[in-house]
Write an enzyme that holds these catalytic residues in place. Structure first.
Site, PDB file in Angstrom:
ATOM      1  N   HIS A 114      -7.427 -61.597 -69.439  1.00  0.00           N
ATOM      2  CA  HIS A 114      -6.673 -62.118 -68.201  1.00  0.00           C
ATOM      3  C   HIS A 114      -6.294 -63.197 -67.234  1.00  0.00           C
ATOM      4  O   HIS A 114      -6.099 -62.374 -66.394  1.00  0.00           O
ATOM      5  CB  HIS A 114      -5.324 -61.595 -68.325  1.00  0.00           C
ATOM      6  CG  HIS A 114      -5.185 -60.546 -69.357  1.00  0.00           C
ATOM      7  ND1 HIS A 114      -4.143 -61.288 -70.560  1.00  0.00           N
ATOM      8  CD2 HIS A 114      -5.799 -59.771 -70.156  1.00  0.00           C
ATOM      9  CE1 HIS A 114      -4.411 -60.734 -72.295  1.00  0.00           C
ATOM     10  NE2 HIS A 114      -5.080 -59.346 -71.734  1.00  0.00           N
ATOM     11  N   SER A 136     -15.355 -82.336 -48.650  1.00  0.00           N
ATOM     12  CA  SER A 136     -14.578 -82.850 -48.835  1.00  0.00           C
ATOM     13  C   SER A 136     -14.332 -83.651 -47.679  1.00  0.00           C
ATOM     14  O   SER A 136     -14.916 -83.735 -46.695  1.00  0.00           O
ATOM     15  CB  SER A 136     -12.882 -82.226 -48.496  1.00  0.00           C
ATOM     16  OG  SER A 136     -12.136 -82.932 -47.735  1.00  0.00           O
TER      17      SER A 136
END
Ligand code: ARG
Length: 463
Positions: free
Chosen positions: A152, A273
């Site tokens: 999970h 970036s």
């Protein structure tokens, strides 16, 4: 109907009908099929010796030119098969006309595509095995490197990095098996099916099949020219591989995300970036994940093309090629990137340990210990440890720091003086069931995987 309208229609027919701009890569396979066909035609007394020799000469010349990077085929021809026949005519004249004997473009095109598919299976299998090998190497090196094991996406139990690498290697090894089945299931030559009904010439399909490296000729001419089962199997195996690669990519993106920081990737595999100078984006992993979309789509494309077709050949089937080519090309790119990632990723060993060493992460080990050593039924042990965790949180202590008196307050049976070893290291070492995360098992599994890979490679080479 005006002449203008008719010439416009002809141009439109060309535009929708041509596959020349993408089927050129089938040229070597058309040549191979054509040469096997000519050899057989001559042996069977169907084509005279000088015509057969001329055809071989022309096809050899074309092969040579293609190998040296030249492209002598007419780009205006409808497809590669037509272009090759036209080329032969310019090279050897009227004898080129013998090549069309006892064959059609229907059986030729599908044979060429099968041969291409077989080569691609070889290429992809080699890369899949290399990827599994890189993961096995990491596993061997990091058999005892402790990291959080997630379910999970919640930290569940400590595991070893080696165990995780082998989990992916296992998936990829099965994909190599799937690729092998693609060949095993359709190891048959369609040549000699001709247009759809076979031929009246006394051909020898067995010898053509054998010389092309197929186990046998196909059984039914009608089925052979319209069947794309081999292509669908290839796309299915490819889709499965893309799924595994995509999940691996997603895992890498997660691991390398800054707050997670479980692995480092080299500069070559990340991008910065344009806007934010501090960023190191795992673009290669993201693209592996992203490109799986087109591979899954390609399977869907061909399924949709084929689903409404009765027997036998329809021009619809020309649409088989682009999805196949794109799946192969995309998987090559993705596998190569995945191999570099698997080889060059470095676990951040301290961060992994710190992340796995959360308080109470080994509470399950304490419950196991109570059951194993104190003979408390596991459900009850689980309940007692839940109480201990609650108490420890309340006192801001770790489980190991809980004083005996507090434990006795929960249950008399918890008033033991020796404390079990529930460090993350002890935790992983204890999980030594077959297939478990213990370093001893990981080393064993990595060695087993290696021998499976070697076996696989040997089997592929013996084909
Ligand atoms: N380019 C065609 C294909 O790939 C070749 C077969 C053409 N056969 C025909 N009957 N028009 O499907």
């Amino acid at each position: 109907m005006s002449a203008d309208e008719r010439s416009l229609a002809a141009r439109r027919m060309d535009a929708i009908g041509t596959s020349a701009h993408y089927d050129r890569r089938l040229a070597p396979y058309d040549i191979a099929a054509s040469q096997a066909h000519v050899t057989m035609l001559h042996k069977q007394g169907i084509v005279p010796a000088d015509a057969a020799a001329g055809l071989h000469r022309g096809l050899d010349l074309l092969k040579e030119q293609i190998e040296t990077g030249a492209d002598p085929l007419d780009p205006a021809a409808e497809d590669v098969h037509t272009a090759i026949e036209q080329y032969l005519e310019t090279q050897i004249g009227a004898d080129a006309g013998w090549l069309g004997t006892a064959r059609a473009r229907n059986d030729l095109a599908v044979t060429a595509l099968r041969l291409w598919t077989r080569d691609q299976v070889g290429v992809l299998t080699g890369k899949v095995l290399a990827l599994a090998e890189a993961l096995a190497t990491q596993a061997k090196q990091h058999s005892a490197t402790v990291m959080p094991g997630f379910s999970h996406l919640q930290i569940a139990q400590p595991v070893t990095f080696g165990h995780v690498c082998l989990a992916y290697a296992e998936t990829f090894l099965r994909d190599a098996e799937r690729l092998r089945f693609v060949l095993a299931l359709q190891d048959e030559s369609p040549m000699g099916s001709a247009a759809l009904a076979g031929t009246g010439f006394p051909i020898d399909r067995e010898s053509v099949a054998r010389s092309l490296g197929f186990a046998r000729p196909t059984a039914n001419s009608l089925e052979s020219v319209g069947d794309r089962g081999f292509a669908l199997d290839f796309l299915t195996a490819g889709a499965s591989l893309a799924l595994g690669l995509s999940r691996f990519g997603a895992e890498i993106v997660f691991w390398s995300s800054q707050p997670v920081g479980l692995i480092s990737l080299p500069d070559e595999l990340v991008s910065s970036s344009a806007a934010l100078p501090h960023k190191r984006n795992p673009d290669a992993a993201e693209l592996i994940r992203g490109k799986s979309g087109r591979v899954l789509g390609n399977l869907h494309t061909l399924q949709t093309v084929v689903k409404g077709l009765p027997l036998s050949y329809f021009r619809d089937l020309q649409e088989d090629k682009e999805p196949l080519f794109d799946t192969a090309d995309t998987l090559v790119l993705s596998l190569d990137a995945a191999i570099s990632i698997a080889t060059l990723m470095r676990p951040n060993v301290d961060a992994m340990r710190a992340a796995s060493d959360l308080s109470f992460v080994t509470s399950g080990d304490l419950a196991d210990w109570l059951t194993r050593e104190r003979k408390i039924p596991f459900r009850e042990a689980h309940h007692l440890v839940t109480e201990l965790v609650r108490l420890a949180k309340e006192h801001r202590l770790s489980l190991g720091e809980l004083p005996l008196e507090l434990r006795r307050g929960v249950d008399e049976r918890l008033a033991f003086s020796e404390w079990p070893d529930i460090t993350v290291y002890a935790s992983v070492a204890s999980r030594d069931s077959q297939g478990g995360t213990a370093p001893s098992r990981v080393l064993e599994a990595a060695a087993q995987l290696r021998s499976k890979l070697a076996e696989f490679t040997a089997r592929a080479a013996a084909r």
